[in-house]
Structure formats: structure tokens, C-alpha cells
Scaffold this motif. Structure first.
Motif, PDB file in Angstrom:
ATOM      1  N   TRP A   1      28.198  40.317  42.874  1.00 15.17           N
ATOM      2  CA  TRP A   1      28.742  38.972  42.677  1.00 15.17           C
ATOM      3  C   TRP A   1      28.248  38.051  43.776  1.00 15.17           C
ATOM      4  CZ3 TRP A   1      31.744  37.161  46.666  1.00 15.17           C
ATOM      5  CH2 TRP A   1      32.260  38.115  47.538  1.00 15.17           C
TER       6      TRP A   1
ATOM      7  N   THR B   1      34.025  40.531  39.450  1.00 16.90           N
ATOM      8  CA  THR B   1      33.174  41.217  38.486  1.00 16.90           C
ATOM      9  C   THR B   1      33.517  40.786  37.070  1.00 16.90           C
ATOM     10  OG1 THR B   1      32.936  43.099  39.951  1.00 16.90           O
ATOM     11  CG2 THR B   1      32.432  43.479  37.659  1.00 16.90           C
ATOM     12  N   THR B   2      34.783  40.652  36.771  1.00 22.50           N
ATOM     13  CA  THR B   2      35.157  40.201  35.427  1.00 22.50           C
ATOM     14  C   THR B   2      34.749  38.743  35.203  1.00 22.50           C
ATOM     15  OG1 THR B   2      37.380  39.634  36.183  1.00 22.50           O
ATOM     16  CG2 THR B   2      37.074  41.801  35.185  1.00 22.50           C
ATOM     17  N   THR B   3      34.707  37.973  36.257  1.00 15.74           N
ATOM     18  CA  THR B   3      34.280  36.580  36.127  1.00 15.74           C
ATOM     19  C   THR B   3      32.778  36.490  35.879  1.00 15.74           C
ATOM     20  OG1 THR B   3      36.018  35.904  37.650  1.00 15.74           O
ATOM     21  CG2 THR B   3      34.269  34.332  37.267  1.00 15.74           C
ATOM     22  N   ASP B   4      31.976  37.248  36.647  1.00 12.41           N
ATOM     23  CA  ASP B   4      30.517  37.225  36.513  1.00 12.41           C
ATOM     24  C   ASP B   4      30.001  38.160  35.425  1.00 12.41           C
ATOM     25  OD1 ASP B   4      29.797  35.337  38.333  1.00 12.41           O
ATOM     26  OD2 ASP B   4      29.280  36.748  39.917  1.00 12.41           O
ATOM     27  N   GLY B   5      30.665  39.269  35.214  1.00 15.50           N
ATOM     28  CA  GLY B   5      30.201  40.262  34.256  1.00 15.50           C
ATOM     29  C   GLY B   5      29.247  41.286  34.847  1.00 15.50           C
ATOM     30  N   THR B   6      29.031  41.242  36.154  1.00 14.54           N
ATOM     31  CA  THR B   6      28.163  42.218  36.817  1.00 14.54           C
ATOM     32  C   THR B   6      28.900  42.800  38.018  1.00 14.54           C
ATOM     33  OG1 THR B   6      27.176  40.580  38.285  1.00 14.54           O
ATOM     34  CG2 THR B   6      26.083  40.940  36.180  1.00 14.54           C
TER      35      THR B   6
ATOM     36  N   ALA C   1      37.064  43.488  41.529  1.00 17.11           N
ATOM     37  CA  ALA C   1      37.386  43.540  40.100  1.00 17.11           C
ATOM     38  C   ALA C   1      37.514  42.131  39.519  1.00 17.11           C
ATOM     39  CB  ALA C   1      38.679  44.329  39.891  1.00 17.11           C
ATOM     40  N   LEU C   2      38.145  41.236  40.252  1.00 14.57           N
ATOM     41  CA  LEU C   2      38.319  39.863  39.778  1.00 14.57           C
ATOM     42  C   LEU C   2      36.975  39.152  39.650  1.00 14.57           C
ATOM     43  CD1 LEU C   2      40.286  37.445  39.215  1.00 14.57           C
ATOM     44  CD2 LEU C   2      40.028  36.928  41.645  1.00 14.57           C
TER      45      LEU C   2
END
Length: 109
Positions: free
Chosen positions: A105, A97-102, A94-95
Motif C-alpha cells: 500500500w 489493503t482492502t482500500t487498495d486491493g493489494t 488490513a484496512l
């Protein structure tokens, strides 16, 4: 007076020692053995999930750790570590994914 041949005929022979393959395991011990294996698998999957495939391995670690605890494993610590690592896998996903947006990762540029 008894003779040796009369004593030999009346004595019962000692039973042969049973091997591990011949002794049937009780169902409870087989379930506990499976639960021990689930606890170890939960720990390994949770550990691997922190590096790769955490979307798949994290939930597997959570489920196997919970099943191992429910079946009364002797390896309670490994089951708890597997559950904790499975949760960390999902939080890490989750962390990142929110950083990359996909959903996929990668680390690095």
C-alpha cells in the motif's frame, strides 16, 4: 601484651570488593533483563510497523511483547504497548489493503 606485628598476623584481610564483571548474575535476573529488552523491542517494532513493513513488524511486536510478559518483565507497560501497536499494525494493513486491493500500500495518489 600483644605487639602490633602479632595483631597484623592474626587479623584476616578484608575481601576485595567484587566488580560487576566478577559477580555472576543469577539466571532469573538475566532472563528478566532479556525480557525487558524484548518489551522495548516490541514497542519499537510496533511503532515502526505503523509506518513501514507492518506485515513483518506487526507480528514480531506481538510475539516479543507476549514473550516479555510471559518472562515477567519489569517494563510491563512497554510490552503491552508493543502488543497493542502490533495489533494496530495488522489492522492498518488490513484496512489499507482492502482500500487498495493489494498487499502493498501507499499513501497518496
Amino acid at each position: 601484651m600483644t605487639t602490633l606485628s602479632q595483631t597484623a598476623r592474626t587479623a584476616t584481610p578484608a575481601p576485595a570488593p567484587a566488580t560487576a564483571a566478577e559477580t555472576p548474575q543469577r539466571p532469573a535476573s538475566r532472563l528478566r533483563d532479556h525480557a525487558d529488552g524484548m518489551a522495548v523491542a516490541s514497542f519499537i517494532l510496533g511503532l515502526l510497523g505503523t509506518l513501514v513493513l507492518n506485515l513483518l513488524l506487526g507480528p514480531c511486536a506481538l510475539i516479543l511483547g507476549g514473550l516479555a510478559l510471559a518472562r515477567g518483565t519489569n517494563r510491563r507497560g512497554r510490552a503491552l504497548l508493543g502488543i497493542a501497536l502490533g495489533a494496530v499494525d495488522l489492522l492498518l494493513l488490513a484496512l489499507l489493503t482492502t482500500t487498495d486491493g493489494t498487499v502493498s500500500w501507499h499513501i497518496g495518489g
